[in-house]
Scaffold this active site. Structure first.
Site, PDB file in Angstrom:
ATOM      1  N   HIS A 157      46.191  30.660 114.913  1.00 18.40           N
ATOM      2  CA  HIS A 157      47.128  31.638 115.498  1.00 18.40           C
ATOM      3  C   HIS A 157      46.820  31.857 116.983  1.00 18.40           C
ATOM      4  O   HIS A 157      47.734  31.966 117.801  1.00 18.40           O
ATOM      5  CB  HIS A 157      47.000  32.987 114.789  1.00 18.40           C
ATOM      6  CG  HIS A 157      47.347  32.964 113.330  1.00 18.40           C
ATOM      7  ND1 HIS A 157      46.409  33.098 112.333  1.00 18.40           N
ATOM      8  CD2 HIS A 157      48.544  32.840 112.695  1.00 18.40           C
ATOM      9  CE1 HIS A 157      47.000  33.059 111.154  1.00 18.40           C
ATOM     10  NE2 HIS A 157      48.292  32.899 111.341  1.00 18.40           N
TER      11      HIS A 157
ATOM     12  N   SER B 191      44.674  31.129 106.686  1.00 21.67           N
ATOM     13  CA  SER B 191      44.213  32.430 106.185  1.00 21.67           C
ATOM     14  C   SER B 191      43.770  32.286 104.733  1.00 21.67           C
ATOM     15  O   SER B 191      42.880  32.988 104.262  1.00 21.67           O
ATOM     16  CB  SER B 191      45.336  33.456 106.283  1.00 21.67           C
ATOM     17  OG  SER B 191      45.846  33.479 107.594  1.00 21.67           O
TER      18      SER B 191
ATOM     19  N   GLY C 142      53.337  26.893 114.100  1.00 17.92           N
ATOM     20  CA  GLY C 142      52.302  25.877 113.923  1.00 17.92           C
ATOM     21  C   GLY C 142      52.810  24.638 113.195  1.00 17.92           C
ATOM     22  O   GLY C 142      53.671  24.733 112.310  1.00 17.92           O
TER      23      GLY C 142
ATOM     24  N   VAL D  54      45.037  23.425 114.035  1.00 16.56           N
ATOM     25  CA  VAL D  54      43.646  23.610 114.465  1.00 16.56           C
ATOM     26  C   VAL D  54      42.767  23.437 113.229  1.00 16.56           C
ATOM     27  O   VAL D  54      43.101  23.935 112.145  1.00 16.56           O
ATOM     28  CB  VAL D  54      43.451  25.008 115.100  1.00 16.56           C
ATOM     29  CG1 VAL D  54      41.997  25.240 115.472  1.00 16.56           C
ATOM     30  CG2 VAL D  54      44.337  25.150 116.335  1.00 16.56           C
TER      31      VAL D  54
END
Ligand code: PAF
Length: 274
Positions: free
Chosen positions: A28, A177, A138, A167
């Site tokens: 994020h 998450s 993303g 990432v």
């Protein structure tokens, strides 16, 4: 939020928007950095959107840490954080959903039938309230990105959609998450997803182009991982998300795999020689 957006726009600033469901990680933060390269007023939203979860999915368990998230947004240079609650987002009598014809009928949409209409509905509402010039999503959620680019075109949103690369942890696991659900052993085993994508990428670069063989080898590798259960592994055209038989041009390999109860997704572009 809408009044704030009007004020910012009247000041001639470029409003960039990173929508999230919170429990923020480096993925994020990198989207926020990319956003700030495209504008000078960053707004982040944090909203765990009930409309995109199915009845048996992890809405209640979804990790939350608002205090930490707000500190991270501030550090990353956000000018404002929008944190609506579900009752203001979906008030009494709410009954509208934004539905797409075909992009959701592939990959994640097959096992999560409410996911993409929930995403398109909430992102429409967020776009109308946050009024961004630029929005950043993303590439880890590749199908979501494709769905939202199409929606932005189809519904005439005057918003530039920018994407940010996945990432990864040092061992290759895509940041998510949901990684917080994994036990230490599951976390180690979860690197198989990335390894499998990498290996397939190398095979394609060497000229193994037949997707049936590539997928069979990939499925055997993932099936051998303890506690892993494949939801899907496909090699698709990156625009239509339709399966391809041979990787004659760049194709997307995408997968969703349960490791224990945690459903992880990842993807990678495959490039044939030359
Ligand atoms: O990618 C996410 O976190 C969510 O799907 C989004 C785009 C914030 C919509 O709820």
């Amino acid at each position: 939020m809408a009044a704030h957006a009007d004020l910012v726009r009247s000041q001639g600033k470029t409003l960039v928007f990173v929508p999230t469901m919170g429990f923020l990680h480096e993925g994020h933060i990198s989207l926020m950095e990319i956003g700030l390269a495209h504008g000078n007023h960053l707004v982040v939203s944090i909203f765990v959107n009930p409309a995109q979860f199915g009845p048996t999915e992890d809405l209640d368990a979804y990790p939350r840490d608002m205090e930490r998230d707000l500190a991270l947004c501030k550090k990353a240079g956000a000018a404002a954080v929008y944190t609506p609650d579900a009752s203001s987002m979906y008030g009494p009598g709410f009954e509208t959903r934004v539905i797409q014809e075909s992009l959701p009928n592939h990959l994640c949409g097959l096992s999560r039938p409410r996911l993409f209409s929930g995403v398109t509905t909430v992102v429409t509402k967020l776009f109308n309230t946050v009024k961004p010039h630029v929005a950043v999503f993303g590439e880890k959620d590749f199908q979501q990105l494709a769905v939202l680019k199409r929606m932005t075109l189809d519904l005439d949103f005057d918003i530039k959609i920018v994407s940010g690369p996945t990432v990864r942890e040092q061992d290759g696991l895509a940041k998510s998450s949901r990684n917080s659900y994994l036990s230490a052993t599951q976390r180690k085993n979860a690197t198989a997803l990335y390894q499998c994508l990498e290996e397939t990428g190398k095979k394609v670069a060497k000229g193994q182009l037949d997707t049936q063989g590539l997928l069979q080898e990939a499925k055997e590798k993932i099936a051998a991982v303890p506690e892993a259960a494949i939801d899907y592994i496909n090699i698709v055209d990156p625009n239509s998300l339709v399966d391809v038989a041979r990787v004659e041009k760049p194709a997307l390999m995408a997968m969703a795999v349960f490791v224990g109860k945690t459903r992880l997704i990842d993807n990678m572009m495959l490039y044939p020689p030359g």
